[in-house]
Design a protein around this motif. Structure first.
Motif, PDB file in Angstrom:
ATOM      1  N   ASN A 110      -6.111  -2.919 -47.607  1.00 24.76           N
ATOM      2  CA  ASN A 110      -6.787  -2.049 -48.581  1.00 24.76           C
ATOM      3  C   ASN A 110      -7.620  -1.011 -47.832  1.00 24.76           C
ATOM      4  O   ASN A 110      -7.556   0.190 -48.106  1.00 24.76           O
ATOM      5  CB  ASN A 110      -7.711  -2.855 -49.503  1.00 24.76           C
ATOM      6  N   ASP A 111      -8.406  -1.491 -46.891  1.00 25.74           N
ATOM      7  CA  ASP A 111      -9.229  -0.553 -46.132  1.00 25.74           C
ATOM      8  C   ASP A 111      -8.419   0.167 -45.057  1.00 25.74           C
ATOM      9  O   ASP A 111      -8.600   1.361 -44.832  1.00 25.74           O
ATOM     10  CB  ASP A 111     -10.426  -1.275 -45.502  1.00 25.74           C
ATOM     11  N   LEU A 112      -7.523  -0.570 -44.405  1.00 22.31           N
ATOM     12  CA  LEU A 112      -6.736   0.076 -43.345  1.00 22.31           C
ATOM     13  C   LEU A 112      -5.985   1.288 -43.909  1.00 22.31           C
ATOM     14  O   LEU A 112      -5.919   2.340 -43.274  1.00 22.31           O
ATOM     15  CB  LEU A 112      -5.740  -0.925 -42.735  1.00 22.31           C
TER      16      LEU A 112
ATOM     17  N   GLU B 165      -9.688   7.753 -50.017  1.00 21.59           N
ATOM     18  CA  GLU B 165     -10.642   6.750 -50.475  1.00 21.59           C
ATOM     19  C   GLU B 165      -9.994   5.786 -51.470  1.00 21.59           C
ATOM     20  O   GLU B 165      -9.363   6.218 -52.423  1.00 21.59           O
ATOM     21  CB  GLU B 165     -11.822   7.480 -51.119  1.00 21.59           C
ATOM     22  N   ARG B 166     -10.196   4.497 -51.247  1.00 19.26           N
ATOM     23  CA  ARG B 166      -9.456   3.503 -52.030  1.00 19.26           C
ATOM     24  C   ARG B 166      -9.838   3.484 -53.501  1.00 19.26           C
ATOM     25  O   ARG B 166      -9.031   3.096 -54.345  1.00 19.26           O
ATOM     26  CB  ARG B 166      -9.604   2.108 -51.424  1.00 19.26           C
ATOM     27  N   GLY B 167     -11.076   3.866 -53.817  1.00 17.92           N
ATOM     28  CA  GLY B 167     -11.495   3.844 -55.223  1.00 17.92           C
ATOM     29  C   GLY B 167     -11.198   5.127 -55.969  1.00 17.92           C
ATOM     30  O   GLY B 167     -11.487   5.236 -57.155  1.00 17.92           O
TER      31      GLY B 167
ATOM     32  N   VAL C  34      -8.641  -6.588 -39.494  1.00 20.09           N
ATOM     33  CA  VAL C  34      -8.191  -5.324 -38.920  1.00 20.09           C
ATOM     34  C   VAL C  34      -8.115  -4.331 -40.079  1.00 20.09           C
ATOM     35  O   VAL C  34      -7.207  -4.381 -40.908  1.00 20.09           O
ATOM     36  CB  VAL C  34      -6.823  -5.492 -38.230  1.00 20.09           C
ATOM     37  N   GLU C  35      -9.132  -3.489 -40.152  1.00 21.13           N
ATOM     38  CA  GLU C  35      -9.232  -2.535 -41.260  1.00 21.13           C
ATOM     39  C   GLU C  35      -9.407  -1.113 -40.749  1.00 21.13           C
ATOM     40  O   GLU C  35      -9.208  -0.158 -41.479  1.00 21.13           O
ATOM     41  CB  GLU C  35     -10.432  -2.900 -42.148  1.00 21.13           C
ATOM     42  N   VAL C  36      -9.846  -1.017 -39.489  1.00 21.37           N
ATOM     43  CA  VAL C  36     -10.087   0.293 -38.893  1.00 21.37           C
ATOM     44  C   VAL C  36      -8.860   0.613 -38.018  1.00 21.37           C
ATOM     45  O   VAL C  36      -8.459  -0.221 -37.201  1.00 21.37           O
ATOM     46  CB  VAL C  36     -11.365   0.243 -38.024  1.00 21.37           C
TER      47      VAL C  36
ATOM     48  N   LEU D 104     -13.988 -17.986 -44.162  1.00 26.98           N
ATOM     49  CA  LEU D 104     -15.198 -17.361 -44.711  1.00 26.98           C
ATOM     50  C   LEU D 104     -15.418 -16.014 -44.026  1.00 26.98           C
ATOM     51  O   LEU D 104     -15.644 -15.961 -42.811  1.00 26.98           O
ATOM     52  CB  LEU D 104     -16.405 -18.276 -44.476  1.00 26.98           C
ATOM     53  N   ARG D 105     -15.301 -14.973 -44.809  1.00 26.30           N
ATOM     54  CA  ARG D 105     -15.570 -13.647 -44.251  1.00 26.30           C
ATOM     55  C   ARG D 105     -17.058 -13.370 -44.396  1.00 26.30           C
ATOM     56  O   ARG D 105     -17.618 -13.551 -45.475  1.00 26.30           O
ATOM     57  CB  ARG D 105     -14.777 -12.574 -45.013  1.00 26.30           C
ATOM     58  N   THR D 106     -17.658 -12.929 -43.326  1.00 23.15           N
ATOM     59  CA  THR D 106     -19.096 -12.651 -43.418  1.00 23.15           C
ATOM     60  C   THR D 106     -19.316 -11.435 -44.305  1.00 23.15           C
ATOM     61  O   THR D 106     -18.390 -10.661 -44.573  1.00 23.15           O
ATOM     62  CB  THR D 106     -19.734 -12.431 -42.025  1.00 23.15           C
ATOM     63  N   LEU D 107     -20.575 -11.329 -44.724  1.00 22.12           N
ATOM     64  CA  LEU D 107     -20.973 -10.332 -45.715  1.00 22.12           C
ATOM     65  C   LEU D 107     -20.305  -8.964 -45.489  1.00 22.12           C
ATOM     66  O   LEU D 107     -20.436  -8.374 -44.419  1.00 22.12           O
ATOM     67  CB  LEU D 107     -22.492 -10.192 -45.629  1.00 22.12           C
ATOM     68  N   ASP D 108     -19.567  -8.517 -46.513  1.00 19.55           N
ATOM     69  CA  ASP D 108     -18.898  -7.212 -46.406  1.00 19.55           C
ATOM     70  C   ASP D 108     -19.446  -6.280 -47.468  1.00 19.55           C
ATOM     71  O   ASP D 108     -18.798  -6.007 -48.473  1.00 19.55           O
ATOM     72  CB  ASP D 108     -17.380  -7.399 -46.573  1.00 19.55           C
ATOM     73  N   VAL D 109     -20.677  -5.861 -47.280  1.00 20.47           N
ATOM     74  CA  VAL D 109     -21.270  -4.876 -48.196  1.00 20.47           C
ATOM     75  C   VAL D 109     -21.772  -3.718 -47.338  1.00 20.47           C
ATOM     76  O   VAL D 109     -21.607  -3.704 -46.125  1.00 20.47           O
ATOM     77  CB  VAL D 109     -22.438  -5.460 -49.028  1.00 20.47           C
TER      78      VAL D 109
HETATM   79 MG    MG Z   1     -11.787  -4.517 -46.656  1.00 22.13          MG
END
Ligand code: MG
Ligand code: PEP
Length: 813
Positions: free
Chosen positions: A702-704, A712-714, A678-680, A583-588
């Motif tokens: 995706n973020d890394l 920017e990914r989008g 690990v995204e940063v 369960l990944r905590t809220l990622d907004v």
């Molecule tokens: Mg991400």
């Protein structure tokens, strides 16, 4: 803006042939072109009365440009002007351009929404490329490398550059060009000299896209303003450097797809079935509503806001059902809703008295027509997206949508919007056949993601035959389409379908078996899930390696309470049938705001208060969520994972919040493993500092990737740059594995984990768990089974020395 064109010639045959040639440039057929040519008796001559009638028919209120062949054609045109109404006469421009070249350029320019004056000016320049190439009429200075640009006006600077990139001035270099221009104080205009195209603003992405500048094309630059000289110089410099492109950004484009009658493979697999015809989806223009320009603007703004809401909902659904990467297609559409060029155009039309719907439709039609007329297949593929956005807003303004409803069967349509494609259910639609479109269009991308075989660009004639047929057999791997096949052909297609299904079934059948490499190492293959449905679809997954819990928080007006969250997580755990769930905590945060969590606007939301940063800033939210996690962890195997972690302090704070939740639940500490995403990039490099405080590290490529490459990914224009196989990103994965040491498992849960070709590379780098979209679990397990870790390690070492992602992909075959 719809400027009409009148062609006056002494020869009817000549005029018609020229119009047919120019018509090739106006795929949408939206430019009214009238011919007044030849004498009544079929001989040569011109007739003023016929010309005046042609002028009246071509005029739709935005003006008419007249192209003439020679001598008395000009006199007849002038005479005809005496015969038309004053109002029409004022809008007519007699253009001295040569008939054929001028007409071709005029049609492109008019299709792009230019005014009559602009159309005539561009047509007037139509000989520049030819005379530049031939070195003037006397032919004494042949083939200058750089064709002479149009003469510079006062205070103007001009120059040219040659497009060097193999795939032309595609989205990425075009974005670099537009960004460079916008950074300078200059009005810069560009023209594709090779295609003799119209001049466009270099500050507008949508306009630069219409240049259709391919490798080897000459582009003329004309700049005015304080930085004019610098602007010309800068663009030449950028062009010299291939706009920063070091390697081909994408596979060579597929053959042209403007309905050539040659079906193009667009989504692999074989589908056979009865024909299901989709009516061309469209929308009627709503009845005009009277109002001042300010009122029309307000109507348009509101309709755009509703269009935005709708597109966001479609995007969220696509993200859930198809995948985050595919969902970014809708981000590009969202950007189009706010395109400054389109809005300025619509605004001008409103100021000129147009109703909001007409202004918006015309402004978007101009962009669509320009893209549809592009010679480049990729750009033509974007035209459908423009129409989709146009129609969303028109629907919000009261337009009546004609649904492209279709029954079960092989779907035949002219084209599909991304939203239509996203809604296709593979169980009901064995294959798709499109008259137009291209393999790089978003509809095709989504069909591939859904696993629906498709052929595109089959052309109007074949599509019409297909619509009339009883049965169609489609091979989306080879691009073959059999209309009412006989038994032998049908048997052949059935055999192919069987082979394809066998391969997929093999993967599915063995999905429940562990994925063990050739040399005996077990690799866990998990599923990324956002809902109970996802979990149910995760056949064979060893775990849910990433549960995106934010779906419980989005699209609501208040935060879910602890009980609601507990129920949602419990349901997912149950659907996973006893497998561990992460369960990944809220990622907004910034880019994904929550209505009930007002946040100050951020200039760079992806670098802002998102992920764990937001959770730590709103401790009550995190406390509730962790309490729900702990409750479920008492009954099911659960991991908790924190997103967007940058520092060990943040992790320590999150762990303290977890301790608090354990205490609040009051049932002691459950078996609950803790990890971080690990995204940063800094976190990847500091993996050794995190390792003592975690059980696992899961790399969010995706973020890394977006942070490592500052892409920017989008942002669709940066899609090729944001490649997770860039050696810089691979080095960060290697650093994570090195820092994790022997006791901390390293997983990858970004999209790249589902890339079968990348699997050996990731395992070679030391990754031992992959978490992928539910539908990909089986095939990724098969890919793992083919890996020899010794060879994979060698492959990874070589990849780390590659200069770029293209070279890495080259290694993967
Ligand atoms: Mg991400
Ligand atoms: C990632 O960033 O790679 C990831 C898996 O997280 P998300 O796509 O949800 O940001």
């Amino acid at each position: 803006m719809t400027v009409g064109i009148v062609v006056i010639s002494h020869s009817r045959a000549l005029a018609e042939a020229a119009v047919a040639l120019a018509g090739e440039m106006d795929a949408g057929g939206g430019v009214p072109v009238e011919v007044a040519a030849g004498a009544d008796d079929g001989g040569f001559g011109t007739d003023a009365v016929a010309i005046s009638e042609a002028l009246a028919s071509a005029d739709q209120g935005d003006g008419v440009v007249v192209l003439m062949d020679m001598g008395s054609a000009v006199l007849s045109a002038e005479l005809a002007l005496e015969l038309v109404d004053d109002e029409v006469r004022e809008r007519v421009v007699l253009c001295p351009a040569p008939l054929v070249e001028g007409l071709v350029v005029a049609v492109v320019s008019a299709a792009g929404g230019a005014s009559a004056g602009e159309v005539a000016a561009e047509a007037g320049d139509a000989l520049a490329a030819k005379s530049g190439h031939l070195g003037g009429l006397d032919g004494t200075a042949p083939a200058a490398a750089v064709p002479a640009p149009a003469p510079a006006g006062a205070g103007e600077e001009t120059g040219t550059f040659t497009v060097r990139m193999p795939h032309g001035l595609h989205a990425r270099p075009a974005a670099a060009l537009v960004a460079a221009v916008r950074a300078l104080d200059a009005d810069v205009r560009l023209r594709n000299v090779t295609l003799e195209g119209p001049e466009v603003s270099a500050a507008s992405m949508s306009k630069v896209a219409t240049l259709g500048a391919l490798q080897g094309h000459e582009v003329a630059v004309r700049a005015s303003g304080p930085d004019a000289g610098r602007a010309v110089h800068r663009l030449q410099e950028l062009a010299e450097d291939s706009f920063g492109e070091t390697a081909p950004a994408a596979p060579a484009p597929a053959p042209a797809a403007r309905g050539t009658g040659r079906p193009i493979p667009a989504s692999p697999g074989v589908g056979i079935g009865a024909v299901s015809v989709a009516a061309p989806a469209g929308i009627t223009l709503p009845a005009p509503v009277a109002g001042t320009p300010a009122e029309q603007r307000a109507r348009l703004d509101e309709a755009r806001a509703r269009g935005r809401e709708h597109l966001r909902a479609v995007r969220d659904r696509a993200a859930r059902e198809i995948g985050e990467a595919e969902a970014t297609i809708f981000d590009a559409q969202l950007l189009l809703l706010d395109d400054p060029d389109v809005l300025a155009d619509a605004e001008t039309r409103i100021e000129g008295g147009a109703d909001a719907a007409v202004a918006w439709a015309d402004a978007m039609d101009a962009v669509e027509a320009a893209l549809a007329a592009a010679t480049d297949e990729y750009l033509r593929g974007r035209a459908r997206d423009v129409r989709d956005v146009r129609d969303q807003v028109l629907a919000a303004l009261g337009g009546h949508a004609e649904q492209a409803a279709a029954s079960d069967g092989v779907l035949v349509a002219d084209d599909l919007t991304p939203a239509d494609a996203a809604a296709i259910e593979p169980g009901r639609t064995p294959a798709v056949v499109l008259a137009g479109s291209s393999p790089t269009a978003h509809a095709a991308i989504l069909l591939r993601a859904r696993g629906v075989p498709a052929v595109v660009g089959v052309g109007a004639e074949l599509a019409a035959r297909a619509r009339e047929a009883g049965v169609l057999a489609v091979d989306g791997t080879t691009g073959e389409l059999a209309v009412d096949p006989d038994e032998t052909v049908l048997a052949d297609f059935r055999a192919r379908a069987a082979a394809h299904t066998r391969r997929r079934d093999d993967a599915l059948r063995r999905a429940h078996e562990p994925a063990v490499t050739r040399d005996g190492t077990t690799v866990l293959v998990g599923a990324n899930v956002g809902s109970v449905d996802d979990a149910a679809a995760a056949v064979g997954a060893d775990l849910a390696g990433l549960v995106r819990t934010e779906f419980s928080f989005l699209d609501r007006h208040d935060a879910p309470d602890v009980d609601e969250q507990e129920a949602a997580y419990r349901a997912i755990a149950e659907a996973m049938g006893g497998q561990r769930i992460t369960l990944r905590t809220l990622d907004v945060g910034g880019d994904k705001p929550l209505d009930y969590l007002p946040m100050p606007a951020e200039a760079n939301p992806f670098l802002g208060v998102r992920g764990l940063r937001l959770a730590l800033a709103r401790p009550e939210l995190l406390a509730d969520q962790l309490e729900a996690v702990v409750r479920v962890a008492h009954d099911h195997p659960v991991d908790v994972m924190f997103p967007m972690v940058s520092t060990v302090d943040e992790l320590d704070a999150a762990r303290r919040a977890l301790d608090g939740a354990v205490e609040a639940v009051g049932r002691g500490r459950p078996d609950l493993r803790v990890g971080i995403m690990v995204e940063v990039p800094a976190a990847a490099l500091k993996a050794a500092s995190f390792a003592p405080s975690v059980d696992f590290l899961s790399i969010g490529t995706n973020d890394l990737t977006q942070y490592a490459l500052a892409a920017e990914r989008g942002n669709e224009d940066l899609a090729a740059l944001a490649d997770a196989l860039d050696p810089g990103v691979l080095a960060l994965i290697a650093a994570t594995v090195a820092g994790a040491g022997d006791d901390v498992l390293v997983a990858v849960c970004g999209e790249v984990a589902a890339d079968e070709q990348a699997v050996p590379l990731l395992l070679g780098l030391g990754v031992r768990e992959l978490s992928v979209a539910p539908a990909a679990v089986g095939v990724v397990k098969q890919a793992v089974r083919e890996v020899d870790l010794g060879a994979a390690g060698e492959l990874a070492r070589t990849a780390l020395t590659c200069p770029d992602a293209a070279a890495v992909r080259g290694l993967l075959g």
